[in-house]
Design an enzyme around this catalytic site. Sequence first.
Site, mmCIF file in Angstrom:
data_model
loop_
_atom_site.group_PDB
_atom_site.id
_atom_site.type_symbol
_atom_site.label_atom_id
_atom_site.label_comp_id
_atom_site.label_asym_id
_atom_site.label_seq_id
_atom_site.Cartn_x
_atom_site.Cartn_y
_atom_site.Cartn_z
ATOM 1 N N THR A 1 0.817 -1.211 0.000
ATOM 2 C CA THR A 1 0.000 0.000 0.000
ATOM 3 C C THR A 1 0.845 1.252 0.000
ATOM 4 O O THR A 1 1.999 1.244 0.412
ATOM 5 C CB THR A 1 -0.973 0.018 1.197
ATOM 6 O OG1 THR A 1 -1.826 1.157 1.077
ATOM 7 C CG2 THR A 1 -0.246 0.069 2.531
ATOM 8 N N ARG A 2 0.227 2.328 -0.493
ATOM 9 C CA ARG A 2 0.885 3.642 -0.463
ATOM 10 C C ARG A 2 -0.075 4.676 0.117
ATOM 11 O O ARG A 2 0.061 5.852 -0.124
ATOM 12 C CB ARG A 2 1.301 4.034 -1.879
ATOM 13 C CG ARG A 2 0.131 3.955 -2.844
ATOM 14 C CD ARG A 2 0.490 4.433 -4.216
ATOM 15 N NE ARG A 2 -0.440 3.865 -5.189
ATOM 16 C CZ ARG A 2 -0.883 4.527 -6.248
ATOM 17 N NH1 ARG A 2 -0.492 5.746 -6.492
ATOM 18 N NH2 ARG A 2 -1.713 3.957 -7.085
ATOM 19 N N HIS B 1 -8.418 2.865 4.389
ATOM 20 C CA HIS B 1 -9.863 3.054 4.507
ATOM 21 C C HIS B 1 -10.476 1.687 4.778
ATOM 22 O O HIS B 1 -9.762 0.665 4.813
ATOM 23 C CB HIS B 1 -10.437 3.768 3.278
ATOM 24 C CG HIS B 1 -10.142 3.161 1.944
ATOM 25 N ND1 HIS B 1 -10.374 1.843 1.651
ATOM 26 C CD2 HIS B 1 -9.629 3.706 0.802
ATOM 27 C CE1 HIS B 1 -10.047 1.598 0.398
ATOM 28 N NE2 HIS B 1 -9.570 2.715 -0.142
HETATM 29 P P1 ADP Z 1 -1.578 0.773 -4.799
HETATM 30 O O1 ADP Z 1 -2.313 -0.369 -5.433
HETATM 31 O O2 ADP Z 1 -1.212 1.766 -5.834
HETATM 32 O O3 ADP Z 1 -0.443 0.370 -3.924
HETATM 33 P P2 ADP Z 1 -3.413 1.274 -2.545
HETATM 34 O O4 ADP Z 1 -2.470 1.475 -1.447
HETATM 35 O O5 ADP Z 1 -4.668 2.080 -2.498
HETATM 36 O O6 ADP Z 1 -2.672 1.598 -3.908
HETATM 37 O O7 ADP Z 1 -3.879 -0.229 -2.719
HETATM 38 C C1 ADP Z 1 -3.285 -1.332 -2.142
HETATM 39 C C2 ADP Z 1 -4.023 -2.592 -2.596
HETATM 40 O O8 ADP Z 1 -5.403 -2.476 -2.259
HETATM 41 C C3 ADP Z 1 -4.007 -2.901 -4.091
HETATM 42 O O9 ADP Z 1 -3.951 -4.289 -4.277
HETATM 43 C C4 ADP Z 1 -5.340 -2.350 -4.569
HETATM 44 O O10 ADP Z 1 -5.779 -3.033 -5.733
HETATM 45 C C5 ADP Z 1 -6.222 -2.687 -3.412
HETATM 46 N N1 ADP Z 1 -7.429 -1.846 -3.238
HETATM 47 C C6 ADP Z 1 -7.495 -0.554 -2.838
HETATM 48 N N2 ADP Z 1 -8.776 -0.151 -2.710
HETATM 49 C C7 ADP Z 1 -9.553 -1.222 -3.012
HETATM 50 C C8 ADP Z 1 -10.978 -1.480 -3.051
HETATM 51 N N3 ADP Z 1 -11.858 -0.547 -2.755
HETATM 52 N N4 ADP Z 1 -11.379 -2.716 -3.419
HETATM 53 C C9 ADP Z 1 -10.491 -3.688 -3.732
HETATM 54 N N5 ADP Z 1 -9.167 -3.516 -3.707
HETATM 55 C C10 ADP Z 1 -8.695 -2.310 -3.364
#
Ligand code: ADP
Length: 382
Positions: free
Chosen positions: A191-192, A196
């Site tokens: 994650t970055r 939530h």
């Molecule tokens: P990134 O994928 O650019 O690292 P995030 O930190 O938001 O960005 O996401 C981390 C992981 O969570 C990723 O695998 C992303 O696909 C997943 N993800 C984020 N939000 C959701 C969501 N609402 N439903 C399903 N997967 C999600």
Amino acid sequence: MVSKPHGGRLVRKLSSEKTKERILDEKDEYPKVQIREGIAVDLENIAHGVYSPLEGFLREEEFQSVLDTMRLPNDLPWSIPIVLDVSEKDLNFSVDDTILLFYKDIPIAEMHVDDIYKYNKKEFAQKVFKTTDINHPGVAKVMNMGDYLIGGEIYLLNELPNPFEKYTLRPIETRILFKERKFETIVAFQTRNVPHLGHEYLQKSALTFVDGLFINPVLGKKKKGDYKDEVILKAYETLFKHYYPKDSAVLATVRYEMRYAGPREAVHHAIMRKNFGCTHFIVGRDHAGVGNYYGPYEAQEIFKNFPDLGITPMFFKEFFYCKKCKGIVNERICPHPMEDREYFSGTKIRNMIVNGEIPPEYFMRKEVYETIMSFENPFVDG
Ligand code: ADP
């Protein structure tokens, strides 16, 4: 059983104290190359085995193979080129020289130059990012790179200063930790962002099927408006304190500069976590994507090409809040129409915070919101 490192052996490229002393004594005799933060972070990851089996920056044959096949010449999956670029005016050395890589005024690494080669930036961008649009942040970075790439083995001389040392674990440490915890199966979460409820459901759904959860936020250079590293960390600490099982969830950071390469980067993220010892890796919606360059599940589909990856991806459909279900669900389990659904959007939540609104509890835990608000300015300035 923790995962075997990618390629079979965990790489450690740290200079011995003796060599380090000798090189630093003679440092003026070596050609020097100044590197930027992203390269220094890659060096750190090579040296500590996060990028095993890489022992340095890609040579031309390896680079071309990664671009064309998403594999190293020995057929091992590898999707993102890890390269050192220099501009023509900085080419004050030749093949077979040993050079020193400096970040600011710190000598970070020595490198044996095996290869100096030109490359095609458009081809790089098209193959890795599937676009040559310079509005894509990864493409923009490639277009700003020097015209030559330098391949060869490295040894780390000095660690990069790390304000988050306390939260950082290296693969050699997580492997011990997972064994101590007696985890047979561990799922990693990349994650970055601050968490939530969608993230939380994703992680907990995955943890239902395995022994351990490894939450591994990437820290490092961010875009304007992103949450600061310390905010992401504190938010996760708060979430852990109130909502996570202590015996099965682990939080540790890794420094890494996002490429925003969507599908290719998802594979790379999985390989990194395999090196940390994880057996499973979460891929949700639009993993490592930016804008609308990739389809929502393209980063899942790409894994079909890698039955030999050695870490099992766990795919999830997008989570959202459904007013009829009164819970966080996804399209596989919710029969209700779009009008009942509230989708998670980092941007939407951030805008609420900026505008002084409290995000609804089905978007963000109250404690996480309060943690964010305890910072005077939680966001990266331009
Ligand atoms: P990134 O994928 O650019 O690292 P995030 O930190 O938001 O960005 O996401 C981390 C992981 O969570 C990723 O695998 C992303 O696909 C997943 N993800 C984020 N939000 C959701 C969501 N609402 N439903 C399903 N997967 C999600």
